[in-house]
Design a protein around this motif. Structure first.
Motif, PDB file in Angstrom:
ATOM      1  N   UNK A   1       0.829  -1.206   0.000  1.00  0.00           N
ATOM      2  CA  UNK A   1       0.000   0.000   0.000  1.00  0.00           C
ATOM      3  C   UNK A   1       0.873   1.271   0.000  1.00  0.00           C
ATOM      4  N   UNK A   2       1.963   1.230   0.743  1.00  0.00           N
ATOM      5  CA  UNK A   2       2.873   2.380   0.800  1.00  0.00           C
ATOM      6  C   UNK A   2       3.504   2.614  -0.562  1.00  0.00           C
ATOM      7  N   UNK A   3       3.972   1.547  -1.186  1.00  0.00           N
ATOM      8  CA  UNK A   3       4.600   1.664  -2.506  1.00  0.00           C
ATOM      9  C   UNK A   3       3.597   2.148  -3.551  1.00  0.00           C
ATOM     10  N   UNK A   4       2.362   1.629  -3.493  1.00  0.00           N
ATOM     11  CA  UNK A   4       1.352   2.033  -4.466  1.00  0.00           C
ATOM     12  C   UNK A   4       0.926   3.481  -4.267  1.00  0.00           C
ATOM     13  N   UNK A   5       0.782   3.903  -3.027  1.00  0.00           N
ATOM     14  CA  UNK A   5       0.290   5.251  -2.750  1.00  0.00           C
ATOM     15  C   UNK A   5       1.373   6.314  -2.918  1.00  0.00           C
ATOM     16  N   UNK A   6       2.587   6.033  -2.447  1.00  0.00           N
ATOM     17  CA  UNK A   6       3.636   7.054  -2.412  1.00  0.00           C
ATOM     18  C   UNK A   6       4.794   6.795  -3.360  1.00  0.00           C
ATOM     19  N   UNK A   7       4.984   5.545  -3.786  1.00  0.00           N
ATOM     20  CA  UNK A   7       6.086   5.180  -4.657  1.00  0.00           C
ATOM     21  C   UNK A   7       7.308   4.732  -3.873  1.00  0.00           C
ATOM     22  N   UNK A   8       8.227   4.096  -4.587  1.00  0.00           N
ATOM     23  CA  UNK A   8       9.453   3.603  -3.956  1.00  0.00           C
ATOM     24  C   UNK A   8      10.331   4.754  -3.489  1.00  0.00           C
ATOM     25  N   UNK A   9      10.276   5.854  -4.221  1.00  0.00           N
ATOM     26  CA  UNK A   9      11.068   7.031  -3.854  1.00  0.00           C
ATOM     27  C   UNK A   9      10.148   7.977  -3.094  1.00  0.00           C
ATOM     28  N   UNK A  10      10.073   7.734  -1.789  1.00  0.00           N
ATOM     29  CA  UNK A  10       9.209   8.551  -0.928  1.00  0.00           C
ATOM     30  C   UNK A  10       9.707   8.457   0.504  1.00  0.00           C
ATOM     31  N   UNK A  11       9.384   9.474   1.267  1.00  0.00           N
ATOM     32  CA  UNK A  11       9.760   9.466   2.681  1.00  0.00           C
ATOM     33  C   UNK A  11       9.041   8.357   3.431  1.00  0.00           C
ATOM     34  N   UNK A  12       7.820   8.047   3.017  1.00  0.00           N
ATOM     35  CA  UNK A  12       7.062   6.990   3.665  1.00  0.00           C
ATOM     36  C   UNK A  12       7.750   5.641   3.458  1.00  0.00           C
ATOM     37  N   UNK A  13       8.218   5.401   2.233  1.00  0.00           N
ATOM     38  CA  UNK A  13       8.878   4.130   1.938  1.00  0.00           C
ATOM     39  C   UNK A  13      10.197   4.001   2.682  1.00  0.00           C
ATOM     40  N   UNK A  14      11.020   5.045   2.691  1.00  0.00           N
ATOM     41  CA  UNK A  14      12.314   4.911   3.384  1.00  0.00           C
ATOM     42  C   UNK A  14      12.137   4.770   4.893  1.00  0.00           C
ATOM     43  N   UNK A  15      11.086   5.352   5.438  1.00  0.00           N
ATOM     44  CA  UNK A  15      10.832   5.142   6.864  1.00  0.00           C
ATOM     45  C   UNK A  15      10.543   3.661   7.139  1.00  0.00           C
ATOM     46  N   UNK A  16       9.737   3.042   6.289  1.00  0.00           N
ATOM     47  CA  UNK A  16       9.450   1.612   6.456  1.00  0.00           C
ATOM     48  C   UNK A  16      10.694   0.773   6.192  1.00  0.00           C
ATOM     49  N   UNK A  17      11.532   1.201   5.264  1.00  0.00           N
ATOM     50  CA  UNK A  17      12.792   0.497   5.009  1.00  0.00           C
ATOM     51  C   UNK A  17      13.698   0.562   6.241  1.00  0.00           C
ATOM     52  N   UNK A  18      13.804   1.743   6.837  1.00  0.00           N
ATOM     53  CA  UNK A  18      14.683   1.925   8.006  1.00  0.00           C
ATOM     54  C   UNK A  18      14.218   1.091   9.195  1.00  0.00           C
ATOM     55  N   UNK A  19      12.920   1.082   9.454  1.00  0.00           N
ATOM     56  CA  UNK A  19      12.420   0.291  10.583  1.00  0.00           C
ATOM     57  C   UNK A  19      12.481  -1.201  10.264  1.00  0.00           C
ATOM     58  N   UNK A  20      12.218  -1.562   9.012  1.00  0.00           N
ATOM     59  CA  UNK A  20      12.309  -2.966   8.604  1.00  0.00           C
ATOM     60  C   UNK A  20      13.722  -3.504   8.703  1.00  0.00           C
ATOM     61  N   UNK A  21      14.693  -2.674   8.375  1.00  0.00           N
ATOM     62  CA  UNK A  21      16.092  -3.103   8.488  1.00  0.00           C
ATOM     63  C   UNK A  21      16.437  -3.429   9.936  1.00  0.00           C
ATOM     64  N   UNK A  22      15.941  -2.627  10.866  1.00  0.00           N
ATOM     65  CA  UNK A  22      16.183  -2.900  12.285  1.00  0.00           C
ATOM     66  C   UNK A  22      15.484  -4.191  12.726  1.00  0.00           C
ATOM     67  N   UNK A  23      14.260  -4.393  12.255  1.00  0.00           N
ATOM     68  CA  UNK A  23      13.492  -5.584  12.641  1.00  0.00           C
ATOM     69  C   UNK A  23      14.105  -6.881  12.110  1.00  0.00           C
ATOM     70  N   UNK A  24      14.791  -6.792  10.977  1.00  0.00           N
ATOM     71  CA  UNK A  24      15.332  -7.988  10.321  1.00  0.00           C
ATOM     72  C   UNK A  24      16.845  -8.097  10.474  1.00  0.00           C
ATOM     73  N   UNK A  25      17.381  -7.554  11.555  1.00  0.00           N
ATOM     74  CA  UNK A  25      18.828  -7.578  11.767  1.00  0.00           C
ATOM     75  C   UNK A  25      19.140  -7.494  13.252  1.00  0.00           C
ATOM     76  N   UNK A  26      20.419  -7.411  13.536  1.00  0.00           N
ATOM     77  CA  UNK A  26      20.893  -7.186  14.897  1.00  0.00           C
ATOM     78  C   UNK A  26      21.285  -5.728  15.093  1.00  0.00           C
ATOM     79  N   UNK A  27      20.868  -4.870  14.181  1.00  0.00           N
ATOM     80  CA  UNK A  27      21.216  -3.461  14.248  1.00  0.00           C
ATOM     81  C   UNK A  27      20.427  -2.707  15.303  1.00  0.00           C
ATOM     82  N   UNK A  28      21.029  -1.614  15.759  1.00  0.00           N
ATOM     83  CA  UNK A  28      20.369  -0.701  16.694  1.00  0.00           C
ATOM     84  C   UNK A  28      20.177   0.672  16.069  1.00  0.00           C
TER      85      UNK A  28
END
Length: 161
Positions: free
Chosen positions: A68-95
């Protein structure tokens, strides 16, 4: 790239001092930020992994970005990178994470999002997310290098605050 190496070393010192571990989620930079980070000897102490999620499917499958985020805002959007940043933390050992998605060109630009448009997000385990969009000038290589530098410079500012 020498400047990126120096910047990465400084960031590594700060991450280590703050007991933080970095993870990246990159699209238009194609792993360039991770490359700069891992050029530093000993970076395994403060860098966990990098996700190169160039396609929308990769963003959804590896990072949990919503269709829904990609369809509404596109891959190049602040909404998408926010989900990318939080997803990276959820799928890693990063802090701490950096996410980037943009249009490096020479094709793909629109009136609303011209070539050189790059969206960034920086997140941490405390759920603090900073994000912004920047318009860079130059050819594909120049835009990608500028995006890598910008992402790391802002991370350094965040670590200093």
């Amino acid at each position: 790239m020498a400047e990126l190496h120096v910047l990465s070393k400084r960031i590594g010192i700060k991450l280590k001092q703050q007991s933080q571990v970095l993870v990246t989620a990159e699209s238009c930079t194609g792993g360039g930020i991770s490359y700069a980070i891992t050029e530093v000897s000993g970076s395994s102490e403060w860098f966990d992994r990098g996700f190169v999620t160039y396609s929308n499917d990769a963003k959804m499958n590896m990072l949990g970005v919503k269709l829904e985020t990609l369809e509404q805002y596109g891959a190049v959007s602040e909404q998408t990178v926010q989900e990318m940043a939080t997803g990276a933390l959820l799928h890693s050992n990063g802090t701490s994470s950096i996410a980037v998605s943009g249009i490096a060109g020479p094709n793909g630009g629109t009136d609303d999002k011209p070539v050189g448009t790059v969206c960034f997000a920086w997140a941490n385990e405390s759920k603090d997310i900073k994000f912004e969009t920047v318009l860079f000038n130059g050819d594909r290589e120049e835009i990608r290098i500028q995006a890598c530098s910008y992402a790391l410079e802002k991370l350094e500012d965040i670590l200093d605050s």
